[in-house]
Design a protein around this motif. Sequence first.
Motif, PDB file in Angstrom:
ATOM      1  N   VAL A 112      -1.371   3.926   3.723  1.00 29.89           N
ATOM      2  CA  VAL A 112      -0.197   4.716   4.082  1.00 29.89           C
ATOM      3  C   VAL A 112       0.612   4.803   2.798  1.00 29.89           C
ATOM      4  O   VAL A 112       1.182   3.806   2.346  1.00 29.89           O
ATOM      5  N   GLY A 152       3.091  -3.695  -3.127  1.00 32.93           N
ATOM      6  CA  GLY A 152       3.895  -2.808  -3.974  1.00 32.93           C
ATOM      7  C   GLY A 152       5.381  -2.926  -3.687  1.00 32.93           C
ATOM      8  O   GLY A 152       5.847  -3.919  -3.110  1.00 32.93           O
ATOM      9  N   ALA A 188       2.936  -3.873  -8.624  1.00 32.41           N
ATOM     10  CA  ALA A 188       2.255  -2.940  -7.715  1.00 32.41           C
ATOM     11  C   ALA A 188       0.752  -2.959  -7.968  1.00 32.41           C
ATOM     12  O   ALA A 188      -0.059  -3.011  -7.037  1.00 32.41           O
ATOM     13  N   ARG A 210       4.330   6.555 -12.189  1.00 33.60           N
ATOM     14  CA  ARG A 210       5.751   6.931 -12.236  1.00 33.60           C
ATOM     15  C   ARG A 210       6.443   6.575 -13.552  1.00 33.60           C
ATOM     16  O   ARG A 210       7.375   7.297 -13.963  1.00 33.60           O
ATOM     17  N   ASP A 230       3.512  -3.481 -12.837  1.00 35.55           N
ATOM     18  CA  ASP A 230       2.515  -4.554 -12.934  1.00 35.55           C
ATOM     19  C   ASP A 230       2.347  -5.230 -11.578  1.00 35.55           C
ATOM     20  O   ASP A 230       1.221  -5.512 -11.148  1.00 35.55           O
ATOM     21  N   SER A 256       9.966  -1.441 -20.618  1.00 34.08           N
ATOM     22  CA  SER A 256      10.750  -0.204 -20.578  1.00 34.08           C
ATOM     23  C   SER A 256      10.709   0.361 -21.992  1.00 34.08           C
ATOM     24  O   SER A 256      10.600  -0.397 -22.953  1.00 34.08           O
ATOM     25  N   GLU A 281      16.751   4.640 -19.027  1.00 34.47           N
ATOM     26  CA  GLU A 281      15.639   5.396 -19.644  1.00 34.47           C
ATOM     27  C   GLU A 281      15.957   6.893 -19.641  1.00 34.47           C
ATOM     28  O   GLU A 281      15.678   7.599 -20.615  1.00 34.47           O
ATOM     29  N   ALA A 324       0.200   7.120  -1.104  1.00 36.98           N
ATOM     30  CA  ALA A 324      -0.851   7.328  -2.112  1.00 36.98           C
ATOM     31  C   ALA A 324      -0.235   7.262  -3.503  1.00 36.98           C
ATOM     32  O   ALA A 324      -0.260   8.216  -4.264  1.00 36.98           O
ATOM     33  N   GLY A 325       0.340   6.102  -3.812  1.00 34.16           N
ATOM     34  CA  GLY A 325       0.940   5.898  -5.131  1.00 34.16           C
ATOM     35  C   GLY A 325       0.150   4.862  -5.915  1.00 34.16           C
ATOM     36  O   GLY A 325      -1.072   4.723  -5.745  1.00 34.16           O
TER      37      GLY A 325
HETATM   38  C1  LIG Z   1      11.081   7.007 -12.999  1.00 26.77           C
HETATM   39  C2  LIG Z   1      10.423   5.662 -12.857  1.00 26.77           C
HETATM   40  C3  LIG Z   1      10.141   4.912 -14.010  1.00 26.77           C
HETATM   41  C4  LIG Z   1       9.551   3.664 -13.894  1.00 26.77           C
HETATM   42  N1  LIG Z   1       9.313   2.947 -15.037  1.00 26.77           N
HETATM   43  C5  LIG Z   1       8.772   1.718 -14.954  1.00 26.77           C
HETATM   44  C6  LIG Z   1       8.532   0.953 -16.127  1.00 26.77           C
HETATM   45  O1  LIG Z   1       8.801   1.387 -17.245  1.00 26.77           O
HETATM   46  N2  LIG Z   1       8.009  -0.294 -15.982  1.00 26.77           N
HETATM   47  C7  LIG Z   1       7.702  -0.804 -14.762  1.00 26.77           C
HETATM   48  O2  LIG Z   1       7.249  -1.953 -14.689  1.00 26.77           O
HETATM   49  N3  LIG Z   1       7.907  -0.098 -13.613  1.00 26.77           N
HETATM   50  C8  LIG Z   1       8.430   1.151 -13.688  1.00 26.77           C
HETATM   51  N4  LIG Z   1       8.655   1.881 -12.542  1.00 26.77           N
HETATM   52  C9  LIG Z   1       8.329   1.289 -11.225  1.00 26.77           C
HETATM   53  C10 LIG Z   1       6.891   1.573 -10.774  1.00 26.77           C
HETATM   54  O3  LIG Z   1       6.547   2.901 -11.001  1.00 26.77           O
HETATM   55  C11 LIG Z   1       6.780   1.234  -9.284  1.00 26.77           C
HETATM   56  O4  LIG Z   1       6.999  -0.163  -9.178  1.00 26.77           O
HETATM   57  C12 LIG Z   1       5.433   1.605  -8.681  1.00 26.77           C
HETATM   58  O5  LIG Z   1       5.223   2.983  -8.717  1.00 26.77           O
HETATM   59  C13 LIG Z   1       5.371   1.122  -7.242  1.00 26.77           C
HETATM   60  O6  LIG Z   1       4.151   1.505  -6.675  1.00 26.77           O
HETATM   61  P1  LIG Z   1       3.989   1.670  -5.081  1.00 26.77           P
HETATM   62  O7  LIG Z   1       2.580   2.047  -4.855  1.00 26.77           O
HETATM   63  O8  LIG Z   1       4.554   0.488  -4.411  1.00 26.77           O
HETATM   64  O9  LIG Z   1       4.948   2.867  -4.706  1.00 26.77           O
HETATM   65  P2  LIG Z   1       4.879   4.392  -5.142  1.00 26.77           P
HETATM   66  O10 LIG Z   1       4.189   4.545  -6.451  1.00 26.77           O
HETATM   67  O11 LIG Z   1       6.268   4.895  -5.010  1.00 26.77           O
HETATM   68  O12 LIG Z   1       3.971   5.080  -4.023  1.00 26.77           O
HETATM   69  C14 LIG Z   1       4.362   5.152  -2.680  1.00 26.77           C
HETATM   70  C15 LIG Z   1       3.949   6.503  -2.125  1.00 26.77           C
HETATM   71  O13 LIG Z   1       3.947   6.450  -0.697  1.00 26.77           O
HETATM   72  C16 LIG Z   1       4.504   7.647  -0.197  1.00 26.77           C
HETATM   73  N5  LIG Z   1       4.924   7.428   1.194  1.00 26.77           N
HETATM   74  C17 LIG Z   1       5.977   6.707   1.646  1.00 26.77           C
HETATM   75  N6  LIG Z   1       6.018   6.714   2.994  1.00 26.77           N
HETATM   76  C18 LIG Z   1       4.974   7.454   3.423  1.00 26.77           C
HETATM   77  C19 LIG Z   1       4.470   7.830   4.707  1.00 26.77           C
HETATM   78  N7  LIG Z   1       5.072   7.429   5.834  1.00 26.77           N
HETATM   79  N8  LIG Z   1       3.359   8.613   4.786  1.00 26.77           N
HETATM   80  C20 LIG Z   1       2.741   9.016   3.649  1.00 26.77           C
HETATM   81  N9  LIG Z   1       3.167   8.694   2.403  1.00 26.77           N
HETATM   82  C21 LIG Z   1       4.255   7.922   2.286  1.00 26.77           C
HETATM   83  C22 LIG Z   1       5.625   7.907  -1.176  1.00 26.77           C
HETATM   84  O14 LIG Z   1       6.103   9.229  -1.109  1.00 26.77           O
HETATM   85  C23 LIG Z   1       4.906   7.624  -2.494  1.00 26.77           C
HETATM   86  O15 LIG Z   1       4.195   8.752  -2.925  1.00 26.77           O
HETATM   87  C24 LIG Z   1       9.233   3.143 -12.617  1.00 26.77           C
HETATM   88  C25 LIG Z   1       9.524   3.904 -11.457  1.00 26.77           C
HETATM   89  C26 LIG Z   1      10.107   5.148 -11.584  1.00 26.77           C
HETATM   90  C27 LIG Z   1      10.431   5.947 -10.343  1.00 26.77           C
END
Ligand SMILES: Cc1cc2nc3c(=O)[nH]c(=O)nc-3n(C[C@H](O)[C@H](O)[C@H](O)COP(=O)(O)OP(=O)(O)OC[C@H]3O[C@@H](n4cnc5c(N)ncnc54)[C@H](O)[C@@H]3O)c2cc1C
Length: 412
Positions: free
Chosen positions: A9, A277, A299, A44, A297, A325, A159, A11-12
């Motif tokens: 659930v 994550g 995640a 991201r 890292d 960063s 940033e 796709a990140g």
């Molecule tokens: C601009 C930015 C810069 C960053 N820079 C850094 C950095 O320099 N260093 C660092 O360590 N970290 C950084 N991060 C943090 C890092 O990118 C996140 O910690 C990481 O992406 C988390 O991964 P995730 O899979 O948990 O969530 P995400 O990558 O956010 O993926 C979650 C996905 O699930 C989708 N979703 C949510 N609910 C539903 C649902 N009900 N049905 C279907 N889809 C759904 C969301 O829309 C999203 O696409 C940054 C984040 C951002 C936004």
Amino acid sequence: MSRRTFVTVGAGQTAAVAARNLRRHGFDGRIVLIGDEPHPPYQRPPLSKEFLAGTENEEGLWILPPKWLQDNDVEIITDTTVVRVDAAARAVEFSGGAGLQADSVLFATGGAPRRLPVDGPRPDLVHYLRTLDDAARLAPVLTPGRRLAIIGAGFIGLEIAATAAAAGVEVTVLEAVPVPLARVVGPAMGEAVCRLHRDNGVDIRAGVQLAGVRTAADGVVIDIAGAAAPLEADAVVVGIGIIPNTAVAAASGLWVDDGIVVDALGRTAVPGVFAAGDAARRYSPRAGRHLRLEHFDNASRQGVAVANAMLGREAPSDDPLWFWSDQYGRNIQFVGTASGTPVIRGNRDEFDFTGFYLENDTVCGAFAIDRGEDVTAARELLGRGVDAAALLDEDTDLWDLVYADEDEQVRA
Ligand SMILES: Cc1cc2nc3c(=O)[nH]c(=O)nc-3n(C[C@H](O)[C@H](O)[C@H](O)COP(=O)(O)OP(=O)(O)OC[C@H]3O[C@@H](n4cnc5c(N)ncnc54)[C@H](O)[C@@H]3O)c2cc1C
């Protein structure tokens, strides 16, 4: 062919890494990533850096290349929101009524920007930055001479400030706490980052309280408590943190408490249902409590841990917090915890240093600007007693400290 189906659930980052590792470890069932964004999984971190600056394009952010997806038969369903999972039956329901039956489900839903109420006729001048689409909308704002206000001096706000300033934008950052980043890296290192911004022409106003934000016909007006005049800007970015996306998990009956609560392997209390994550609050044996972290890292490592757990391999990831960063062409890294007062190795004035956080001469963490190698060594020194004077002496090879115990054992 196994008939098992693994569904994520979201796709990140976490979902993509979990999928990659399942295949790498021989899972031959169906893998389906369901995401509500119109893009395949993408990184991201570049959104506030290279992508925003225009030096990286969308394809460059993709985590799983199209050929890999095809070769490994991994399905991605975009533009689709999961509204509920019948956790016991592991039936995944999409908005609109369709759904999928799964054997294992990973909640990898990430987080959403905390919103600020803004009145006025021009909501288009108010920006947040979490998604590729957010970044694509913000990028054209960064033109020379434009005035950009940024609310919140966390890593993402800073940033964006760095990228915008490099593009010739006039940047003002408003922050409620007296020293930006102090909660994460401590006041001394927070001050150093602030100075880096001020040296690059960014107006950082810390310790200010907002009285209201509104848009007008041609700009944004920010009222600051106690200030003689409001701050006027052409656009505003709100970067005041994220709220974990836990509503679907809660609606599915999972335990949610500032994140989906999971054990050290990423398992919820329901067999076959995992979370990882930014959205998960995982038990960390190292910390002795549940933690929710919002870094790349974490995640990625949790994605690997869940893939392992799903395959019945108990390989928890409990690495220390590490993140980076990039600001003004400088690389900032942090590892561990910011306990104790940092002692400085290198030249703080020239932004070429490492701050080691020591408690009773035990290394708790490190913060470095342009010294990634020091952070790699510091990671090995975490929890170990060191001679502080040797640590600070630039003539000491940090790896000699790392291997000192081993050398002693060899000699004994
Ligand atoms: C601009 C930015 C810069 C960053 N820079 C850094 C950095 O320099 N260093 C660092 O360590 N970290 C950084 N991060 C943090 C890092 O990118 C996140 O910690 C990481 O992406 C988390 O991964 P995730 O899979 O948990 O969530 P995400 O990558 O956010 O993926 C979650 C996905 O699930 C989708 N979703 C949510 N609910 C539903 C649902 N009900 N049905 C279907 N889809 C759904 C969301 O829309 C999203 O696409 C940054 C984040 C951002 C936004």
